[in-house]
Design a protein around this motif. Structure first.
Motif, short mmCIF file in Angstrom:
data_model
loop_
_atom_site.label_atom_id
_atom_site.label_comp_id
_atom_site.label_asym_id
_atom_site.label_seq_id
_atom_site.Cartn_x
_atom_site.Cartn_y
_atom_site.Cartn_z
N LYS A 1 0.82 -1.21 0.00
CA LYS A 1 0.00 0.00 0.00
C LYS A 1 0.86 1.26 0.00
CE LYS A 1 -2.37 -0.44 3.58
NZ LYS A 1 -3.04 -0.93 4.75
N HIS A 2 2.07 1.14 0.56
CA HIS A 2 2.92 2.32 0.70
C HIS A 2 3.75 2.61 -0.54
CE1 HIS A 2 2.77 1.31 5.25
NE2 HIS A 2 1.71 2.00 4.86
N GLN A 3 3.74 1.67 -1.50
CA GLN A 3 4.59 1.83 -2.68
C GLN A 3 3.91 2.75 -3.70
OE1 GLN A 3 5.16 -2.16 -4.05
NE2 GLN A 3 6.30 -2.80 -2.21
N VAL A 4 4.47 3.93 -3.87
CA VAL A 4 3.90 4.89 -4.81
C VAL A 4 4.91 5.16 -5.92
CG1 VAL A 4 3.02 7.24 -5.09
CG2 VAL A 4 2.55 5.97 -2.98
N ALA A 5 4.46 5.01 -7.16
CA ALA A 5 5.37 5.26 -8.29
C ALA A 5 5.55 6.75 -8.50
CB ALA A 5 4.79 4.62 -9.55
N ALA A 6 6.79 7.16 -8.72
CA ALA A 6 7.09 8.59 -8.91
C ALA A 6 6.42 9.12 -10.16
CB ALA A 6 8.60 8.78 -9.02
N GLN A 7 6.27 10.44 -10.20
CA GLN A 7 5.65 11.09 -11.35
C GLN A 7 6.36 10.71 -12.66
OE1 GLN A 7 5.69 15.38 -11.13
NE2 GLN A 7 4.25 15.61 -12.80
N GLU A 8 7.70 10.65 -12.60
CA GLU A 8 8.49 10.34 -13.80
C GLU A 8 8.20 8.94 -14.34
OE1 GLU A 8 9.81 11.31 -10.92
OE2 GLU A 8 10.40 13.37 -11.36
N MET A 9 7.70 8.05 -13.44
CA MET A 9 7.41 6.70 -13.90
C MET A 9 6.06 6.67 -14.60
SD MET A 9 8.37 4.14 -10.90
CE MET A 9 9.71 4.38 -9.79
N LEU A 10 5.19 7.60 -14.24
CA LEU A 10 3.82 7.54 -14.74
C LEU A 10 3.58 8.45 -15.92
CD1 LEU A 10 2.14 7.62 -11.23
CD2 LEU A 10 2.44 5.62 -12.68
N SER A 11 4.28 9.57 -15.98
CA SER A 11 3.98 10.50 -17.07
C SER A 11 5.24 10.80 -17.87
CB SER A 11 3.35 11.78 -16.52
OG SER A 11 4.32 12.62 -15.95
N PRO A 12 5.09 10.99 -19.19
CA PRO A 12 6.25 11.26 -20.05
C PRO A 12 6.87 12.62 -19.71
CG PRO A 12 4.21 11.53 -21.28
CD PRO A 12 3.84 10.97 -19.94
N PRO A 13 8.15 12.82 -20.06
CA PRO A 13 8.83 14.07 -19.69
C PRO A 13 8.09 15.33 -20.15
CG PRO A 13 10.39 12.53 -20.67
CD PRO A 13 9.04 11.91 -20.78
N ALA A 14 7.45 15.25 -21.32
CA ALA A 14 6.76 16.43 -21.83
C ALA A 14 5.62 16.84 -20.89
CB ALA A 14 6.23 16.17 -23.23
N LEU A 15 4.87 15.85 -20.39
CA LEU A 15 3.76 16.15 -19.49
C LEU A 15 4.29 16.59 -18.13
CD1 LEU A 15 0.83 16.17 -18.52
CD2 LEU A 15 0.95 13.72 -18.23
N THR A 16 5.30 15.88 -17.62
CA THR A 16 5.90 16.27 -16.34
C THR A 16 6.35 17.73 -16.40
OG1 THR A 16 6.65 14.01 -16.09
CG2 THR A 16 7.65 15.63 -14.64
N GLY A 17 6.97 18.10 -17.53
CA GLY A 17 7.45 19.46 -17.70
C GLY A 17 6.31 20.47 -17.72
N ALA A 18 5.23 20.13 -18.43
CA ALA A 18 4.10 21.05 -18.51
C ALA A 18 3.47 21.25 -17.13
CB ALA A 18 3.06 20.51 -19.50
N MET A 19 3.38 20.15 -16.35
CA MET A 19 2.86 20.25 -14.99
C MET A 19 3.77 21.13 -14.14
SD MET A 19 0.07 18.66 -14.01
CE MET A 19 0.02 17.66 -12.54
N GLU A 20 5.07 20.93 -14.34
CA GLU A 20 6.06 21.68 -13.57
C GLU A 20 5.87 23.19 -13.78
OE1 GLU A 20 10.02 19.82 -13.13
OE2 GLU A 20 10.71 21.61 -14.15
N ASP A 21 5.64 23.59 -15.03
CA ASP A 21 5.43 25.01 -15.33
C ASP A 21 4.23 25.55 -14.56
OD1 ASP A 21 7.61 25.18 -16.96
OD2 ASP A 21 6.50 24.93 -18.83
N VAL A 22 3.13 24.77 -14.56
CA VAL A 22 1.91 25.23 -13.90
C VAL A 22 2.13 25.32 -12.39
CG1 VAL A 22 -0.47 24.61 -13.39
CG2 VAL A 22 0.41 24.33 -15.70
N ILE A 23 2.76 24.30 -11.83
CA ILE A 23 3.01 24.29 -10.38
C ILE A 23 3.90 25.47 -10.00
CG2 ILE A 23 4.16 23.02 -8.52
CD1 ILE A 23 3.33 20.43 -10.05
N SER A 24 4.94 25.69 -10.80
CA SER A 24 5.88 26.77 -10.51
C SER A 24 5.19 28.12 -10.56
CB SER A 24 7.03 26.71 -11.52
OG SER A 24 7.90 27.78 -11.32
N GLN A 25 4.29 28.26 -11.52
CA GLN A 25 3.58 29.51 -11.65
C GLN A 25 2.70 29.77 -10.42
OE1 GLN A 25 1.41 29.44 -15.26
NE2 GLN A 25 1.59 31.64 -15.55
#
Lengths: 297, 414
Positions: free
Chosen positions: B366-390
């Motif tokens: 139950k405690h094993q959580v896959a990192a964002q990089e494992m679940l989403s491609p770099p392009a999506l991770t990057g787009a999310m990063e921009d929104v979070i940073s903003q």
């Protein structure tokens, strides 16, 4: 007849000598540009592919807020940087042209920043502007506890800190170009102006500056190229932050090309930059060409 | 602009360099491209090299500083036709397109032989599998959502060690009142995302994590649970110091080490900084996972093997895969790297207290959580990063506006 043959031969030799350069130009420059434009019309991610998607990448680019901020930043940075560097560089040149003592030393000092890369410039200014150990801290420690200078961590002001650093970097170069121009101005003009009783500022404004047109153009072109490829300063000084407040188009392209594995979007951004630059440069080239032709007639 | 020439030039340069390396095929040589260049990292990679040498091979080290640079160089060589024997990636989506283009060799056979699936977390196996086959060898697990705290600072502020985000906010308030920097923060996009992710999994829970990063469900971004995450994250802005923007993560860690700051959210690589300062887990500093459910965000590194024709090289790949996962290699590597072994069946008593805590947590699926990089491609991770940073850098932005933007990003085709 021998003359004609001689001319064709030398033309052939010139053509041969130039062909490697031409080949490089066509294959590397034009070829890669064409490739970039083509990829921007595909759905490429990390690796290039040829699934044609029309202008979809451009649509998502235009809707991308980070891209919008980057373009706006470039406009603000570009205009302020050009005006400030030219003005400051010219004033420095005028000051040195007054036959001051230690002219050589001063000239070296002013030109010195230009010998540093943008990366070093960016780091130095990052440290100077950092509110917790830079200028703000120093002035506060000197007994002004309410002193504020935290532009580098403020989203609305950070782009101006990039202008500071870039002007510091480039003003010396402008000074050197202007100084060369000033030294080229005939002493007789100054004598004539003195006889007419013109104040020096008037001579500079109405006579010298128009005569320095070529120097201004040279400096402006040199500065403009560093505006378009502005990348390393933003990376070293703020890494685009805070948030996306100091992002620039070239950094957008690099980030999406490599780290984010989004070739399609990155090449769309690169192509947009190319089109913008072409839109500015093309009319200027046409105008120059016409002027040159008119001058020949 | 003229960025393409870089790629081409790099590929050509590498092609020239690598062409004479294949000459000596009898010897079991493995050229490995990786980005482990810092002190602790290169000590860790040396463990692999030594163990590989024991197995009769020769490790040819191609270390390239910076993950992006190393991956770009490796990919260019694969595309250019002169691949290395093995190349490093982060566990996740970074090698997707290499698999799609049939450039990687699958390791399914040795995985079955060695029963990897019996001792690795399922999420790690999933993150390295495409179409049911494993395409890379996971070598470690990095916990991404650790809280590091200075015991001295907490004591000074009269705060107790938090176990979840609500308690953390209380402790942060006390630290602020005591005149300390409550949250040591490094204001760079990647850490703004890291902090957000720690709140998302800790406050929002593992189910919300899975619907945002895994299913990419825009509706989840409009849920009340996500609003709570956005609000908690927003509140944290009030606990950082003015020098935070642009700071490096290790400088932030040093604020905790010196007791100037109370706590920091950072991956377990921060342990290296504490160790270098001579501090011990549980004594001068503490570590915790802020979550009622105990969701542990697992990132990590893998090695992938390009398809090669030379049989000696193919053999070297298999031996490498086997050696990297041997119990002795795994433990020695984890000691140096600060990560935990990717094998959960080992005796970890020789690792530090925080690593032991992690292994204990991960024993429960139950405690094993896959990192964002494992679940989403770099392009999506990057787009999310921009929104979070903003959102992080614009305090005037409402949680609603942020939620709408996240939903927009999740709707895009990535």
């Amino acid at each position: 007849m021998p003359l004609v043959r001689h001319r064709t031969a030398s033309r052939l030799a010139a053509g041969l000598a130039l062909s490697p350069a031409l080949l490089v130009l066509v294959v590397v420059y034009l070829g890669c540009t064409a490739w970039t434009v083509w990829i921007s019309l595909t759905s490429s991610r990390m690796l290039p592919n040829s699934t044609f998607v029309g202008l979809r990448q451009y649509a998502s680019l235009m809707g991308n807020e980070r891209w919008q901020v980057s373009v706006a930043n470039l406009a603000v940075f570009g205009s302020l940087f050009l005006i400030a560097s030219l003005a400051l560089g010219f004033l420095l040149a005028v000051a040195i042209d007054q036959r001051v003592r230690a002219e050589n030393t001063l000239r070296s000092i002013f030109l010195y920043p230009y010998s540093m890369s943008f990366i070093v410039t960016g780091l130095v200014w990052q440290w100077l502007l950092n509110p917790s150990f830079g200028i703000e801290k120093m002035v506060r420690d000197l007994g002004f506890p309410s002193f504020h200078f935290d532009w580098i961590v403020r989203q609305d002001m950070v782009i101006y800190t990039l202008v500071f650093a870039a002007v510091w970097h480039a003003a010396g170069l402008v000074m050197a170009i202007m100084l060369a121009g000033l030294r080229g101005i005939d002493e007789d003009i100054w004598k004539a102006a003195r006889i007419d009783g013109l104040p020096p500022w008037r001579v500079y404004l109405s006579i010298v500056i128009p005569m320095l047109g070529a120097s201004f153009a040279t400096a402006a072109v040199l500065l403009a190229t560093s505006v378009v490829r502005l990348y390393d300063l933003s990376v070293a000084m703020t890494n685009g932050g805070p948030g996306v407040a100091s992002e620039v188009p070239a950094k957008f392209v690099m980030d999406h090309l490599f780290e984010r594995g989004n070739l399609g979007l990155a090449t769309a951004a690169a192509t947009s930059m190319l089109i913008t630059v072409a839109a500015v440069v093309a009319p200027w080239l046409v105008w120059q060409n016409r002027r040159a032709r008119r001058a020949q007639v | 602009m003229k960025l393409k020439p870089c790629l081409t030039a790099l590929a050509l340069a590498c092609a020239a360099g690598a062409s004479f390396q294949a000459a000596n095929a009898q010897e079991m040589k493995a050229e490995v491209i990786h980005w482990w260049t810092s002190g602790g990292e290169s000590a860790a990679v040396k463990v692999f090299a030594e163990q590989f040498a024991k197995a009769g091979g020769t490790w040819v080290d191609t270390a390239i500083a910076g993950g992006v640079n190393a991956r770009t160089a490796a990919i260019n060589r694969v595309v250019g036709g002169t691949p290395p024997t093995a190349m490093q990636f982060n566990t996740g989506k970074q090698f997707d397109e290499l698999v799609e283009n049939d450039l990687l060799r699958d390791v399914d056979q040795i995985a079955t032989e060695q029963k990897w699936k019996s001792f690795m977390p399922q999420a790690i196996i999933d993150a390295t599998s495409r179409n049911g086959k494993m395409y890379a060898v996971p070598v470690n697990i990095h916990g991404q959502n650790w809280l590091w705290l200075s015991k001295a600072a907490l004591e000074k502020a009269g705060a107790s060690e938090p176990a979840n985000w609500d308690e953390a906010l209380v402790a942060l308030e006390k630290l602020k009142a005591a005149g300390l920097i409550p949250l040591a923060f490094s204001g760079q996009k990647v850490w703004e995302r890291g902090l957000f992710n720690a709140v998302l999994v800790g406050k929002g829970g593992t189910a919300l994590w899975a619907s945002i990063h895994g299913k990419r469900d825009p509706a989840a971004a409009r849920s009340p649970e996500f609003r709570a995450v956005a609000e908690t994250y927003g509140k944290l802005r009030g606990y950082i110091d003015p020098g935070a923007p642009g700071r490096n993560w290790n400088d932030a860690t040093n604020l905790v080490i010196q007791g100037k700051a109370g706590m920091q959210i950072m991956g377990d690589w921060a342990k290296g900084e504490f160790a270098a300062a001579g501090q011990t887990a549980g004594k001068e500093f503490g570590c915790a996972i802020l979550s009622n459910e105990g969701g542990y965000v697992m990132g990590g590194d893998v090695f992938a093997f390009p398809k090669l024709k030379d049989p000696a090289q193919q053999k070297a790949q298999l031996v490498l895969a086997k050696v990297m996962l041997e119990p002795e290699t795994q433990i020695r590597f984890a000691q140096k790297k600060g990560s935990i072994p990717v094998r959960l069946d080992l005796d970890v008593s020789s690792l530090d207290a925080c690593a032991q805590k992690a292994v204990k947590l991960l024993a429960d699926k139950k405690h094993q959580v896959a990192a964002q990089e494992m679940l989403s491609p770099p392009a999506l991770t990057g787009a999310m990063e921009d929104v979070i940073s903003q959102y992080w850098n614009t305090p005037a932005m409402t949680a609603d506006a942020f939620m709408a933007k996240v939903a927009d990003v999740l709707k895009q085709p990535f």
